[in-house]
Enzyme design. Sequence first.
Site, PDB file in Angstrom:
ATOM      1  N   GLU A 102       0.988  -6.795  11.263  1.00  0.00           N
ATOM      2  CA  GLU A 102       0.500  -5.489  11.697  1.00  0.00           C
ATOM      3  C   GLU A 102      -0.230  -4.813  10.550  1.00  0.00           C
ATOM      4  OE1 GLU A 102       3.514  -3.992  15.043  1.00  0.00           O
ATOM      5  OE2 GLU A 102       4.397  -3.976  13.061  1.00  0.00           O
TER       6      GLU A 102
ATOM      7  N   CYS B 124      -3.386   0.629   5.657  1.00  0.00           N
ATOM      8  CA  CYS B 124      -2.172   0.019   5.134  1.00  0.00           C
ATOM      9  C   CYS B 124      -2.193  -1.445   5.579  1.00  0.00           C
ATOM     10  CB  CYS B 124      -0.964   0.771   5.697  1.00  0.00           C
ATOM     11  SG  CYS B 124       0.614   0.050   5.230  1.00  0.00           S
TER      12      CYS B 124
ATOM     13  N   CYS C 132       8.701 -11.082   5.316  1.00  0.00           N
ATOM     14  CA  CYS C 132       8.949 -10.729   3.922  1.00  0.00           C
ATOM     15  C   CYS C 132      10.232 -11.405   3.470  1.00  0.00           C
ATOM     16  CB  CYS C 132       9.077  -9.213   3.766  1.00  0.00           C
ATOM     17  SG  CYS C 132       9.220  -8.683   2.049  1.00  0.00           S
TER      18      CYS C 132
ATOM     19  N   CYS D  23      15.162  -6.299   1.851  1.00  0.00           N
ATOM     20  CA  CYS D  23      15.641  -4.909   1.773  1.00  0.00           C
ATOM     21  C   CYS D  23      16.361  -4.570   3.080  1.00  0.00           C
ATOM     22  CB  CYS D  23      14.475  -3.946   1.541  1.00  0.00           C
ATOM     23  SG  CYS D  23      13.535  -4.333   0.048  1.00  0.00           S
TER      24      CYS D  23
ATOM     25  N   CYS E 139      14.761  -2.329   6.026  1.00  0.00           N
ATOM     26  CA  CYS E 139      13.357  -2.533   6.396  1.00  0.00           C
ATOM     27  C   CYS E 139      13.228  -3.557   7.521  1.00  0.00           C
ATOM     28  CB  CYS E 139      12.576  -3.001   5.174  1.00  0.00           C
ATOM     29  SG  CYS E 139      10.830  -3.298   5.486  1.00  0.00           S
TER      30      CYS E 139
ATOM     31  N   LEU F  41      12.117   1.901  -5.713  1.00  0.00           N
ATOM     32  CA  LEU F  41      13.385   1.903  -6.458  1.00  0.00           C
ATOM     33  C   LEU F  41      14.596   1.965  -5.537  1.00  0.00           C
ATOM     34  CD1 LEU F  41      13.149   4.172  -9.627  1.00  0.00           C
ATOM     35  CD2 LEU F  41      13.224   1.690  -9.464  1.00  0.00           C
TER      36      LEU F  41
ATOM     37  N   CYS G   4       6.473   3.639   7.596  1.00  0.00           N
ATOM     38  CA  CYS G   4       6.982   2.736   6.558  1.00  0.00           C
ATOM     39  C   CYS G   4       8.215   2.005   7.033  1.00  0.00           C
ATOM     40  CB  CYS G   4       7.398   3.524   5.316  1.00  0.00           C
ATOM     41  SG  CYS G   4       6.069   4.369   4.540  1.00  0.00           S
TER      42      CYS G   4
HETATM   43  N1  SAH Z   1       7.154  -4.912  -0.419  1.00  0.00           N
HETATM   44  C1  SAH Z   1       6.541  -3.681  -0.860  1.00  0.00           C
HETATM   45  C2  SAH Z   1       5.816  -2.970   0.279  1.00  0.00           C
HETATM   46  C3  SAH Z   1       6.771  -2.504   1.332  1.00  0.00           C
HETATM   47  S1  SAH Z   1       6.478  -1.180   2.387  1.00  0.00           S
HETATM   48  C4  SAH Z   1       7.603  -2.768  -1.446  1.00  0.00           C
HETATM   49  O1  SAH Z   1       8.788  -3.081  -1.343  1.00  0.00           O
HETATM   50  O2  SAH Z   1       7.248  -1.744  -2.026  1.00  0.00           O
HETATM   51  C5  SAH Z   1       6.292   0.283   1.524  1.00  0.00           C
HETATM   52  C6  SAH Z   1       7.540   1.178   1.382  1.00  0.00           C
HETATM   53  O3  SAH Z   1       8.228   1.443   2.620  1.00  0.00           O
HETATM   54  C7  SAH Z   1       8.549   0.558   0.445  1.00  0.00           C
HETATM   55  O4  SAH Z   1       8.921   1.498  -0.521  1.00  0.00           O
HETATM   56  C8  SAH Z   1       9.677   0.250   1.378  1.00  0.00           C
HETATM   57  O5  SAH Z   1      10.897   0.165   0.717  1.00  0.00           O
HETATM   58  C9  SAH Z   1       9.612   1.406   2.353  1.00  0.00           C
HETATM   59  N2  SAH Z   1      10.418   1.210   3.554  1.00  0.00           N
HETATM   60  C10 SAH Z   1      10.876   0.055   4.061  1.00  0.00           C
HETATM   61  N3  SAH Z   1      11.614   0.269   5.166  1.00  0.00           N
HETATM   62  C11 SAH Z   1      11.639   1.611   5.368  1.00  0.00           C
HETATM   63  C12 SAH Z   1      12.210   2.457   6.361  1.00  0.00           C
HETATM   64  N4  SAH Z   1      12.894   1.955   7.378  1.00  0.00           N
HETATM   65  N5  SAH Z   1      12.009   3.785   6.256  1.00  0.00           N
HETATM   66  C13 SAH Z   1      11.277   4.293   5.253  1.00  0.00           C
HETATM   67  N6  SAH Z   1      10.685   3.536   4.300  1.00  0.00           N
HETATM   68  C14 SAH Z   1      10.868   2.209   4.342  1.00  0.00           C
END
Ligand code: SAH
Length: 350
Positions: A94, A107, A114, A118, A121, A219, A337
């Site tokens: 997407e 974006c 991935c 995390c 996510c 972080l 996000c």
């Molecule tokens: N792999 C990269 C890009 C990920 S997406 C990274 O980890 O930075 C960009 C941001 O969205 C990241 O900071 C990620 O942690 C955050 N994110 C992931 N899941 C989320 C959620 N459910 N709600 C809010 N932010 C989220």
Amino acid sequence: MKTNLDHLLDALETNLPDWFAAEGLPPFRVGQLRKWLYQRRASGFDEMTDLPKQVRARLGECFQVWSMTVVKHSVSPDGTEKMLLQLHDGGQIECVLLREGHRRTICLSSQVGCAMGCVFCASGLDGVQRNLTSGEMVEQMLLLQRLLPDDERLSHIVMMGMGEPLANLKNVLPTLDAACREDGLGISARRVTISTVGLPAGMQELRRAQTNYNLAVSLHAPDDALRNQLVPVNQRTGLHDILREADQYFEASGRRLTFEYVLLAGVNDSTAQAEHLATLLKGRPALINLIPYNRVEGLPYQTPTSAAVRRFRDVLEQAGLQVRCRQRKGDKINAACGQLRRASTKEAPQ
Ligand code: SAH
């Protein structure tokens, strides 16, 4: 779209000049082609009328411009648009267009799925299938660009879609180069942000590439114990090395760092954790980007109340840190996000 033809957008960033040379064609033809695709938004060789007919025919025998199909295109009431794209091998990704004032931000996804895991996510729920090629990332840019009227241009790029961009840097760099070139999309490097989970080796490689893109580091926790739980890859990297690399990136690039922090109610949003985070980041010329958790179906986390977000923010600001709270965009279409995922079938009904 499965054919035996090569993907032109991939070749354009790699071996197309060689192909033109082998065909006995002058190099400036590559420039013409680039202009048609990036600037004149052409959809096929037929439109490229300043290329001789035989050249267009020969290109058509060897290349296809597009490699993906748009499975679904959603438009949110706030102007955010999301495209679900099917790749030639069946994988799905997407990408998103966000409108904010004069900004037109895209974006992009860098991988199918991935591997970082995390826990909050959606993108990593099914693991990673593969890296995207530079052509597949360029295709996302061009498809999103075509959603804009002719007199509007893309202004910003964030590598914050599905995947970990620093785990696919070899393809991400040529993609962003195409975005920034004068004869590409002409976007300034200052308007490009790479978001990483924090892979020290990748951060070092990015620094050495001297592209000076903005770096955002996710972080989500002020200490290794909690971060190991929320961001499992941290067990291998640790906060110390990540912050050291982030500092070096700042020194080399002069670009102010961003630290992203997803706020999960009752998990990482307490005042004590805010104080701990402030101590960790104090003295760094950095922006802290707080992202209240966006709901992901099937995951147990909760979004903190706005009072809790405010409290967390106040602690950081009182410690002298710069804080911004990310405005939620596109959540009505699961484009916010962390809501991008591999398969549309698993998407919540809209
Ligand atoms: N792999 C990269 C890009 C990920 S997406 C990274 O980890 O930075 C960009 C941001 O969205 C990241 O900071 C990620 O942690 C955050 N994110 C992931 N899941 C989320 C959620 N459910 N709600 C809010 N932010 C989220």
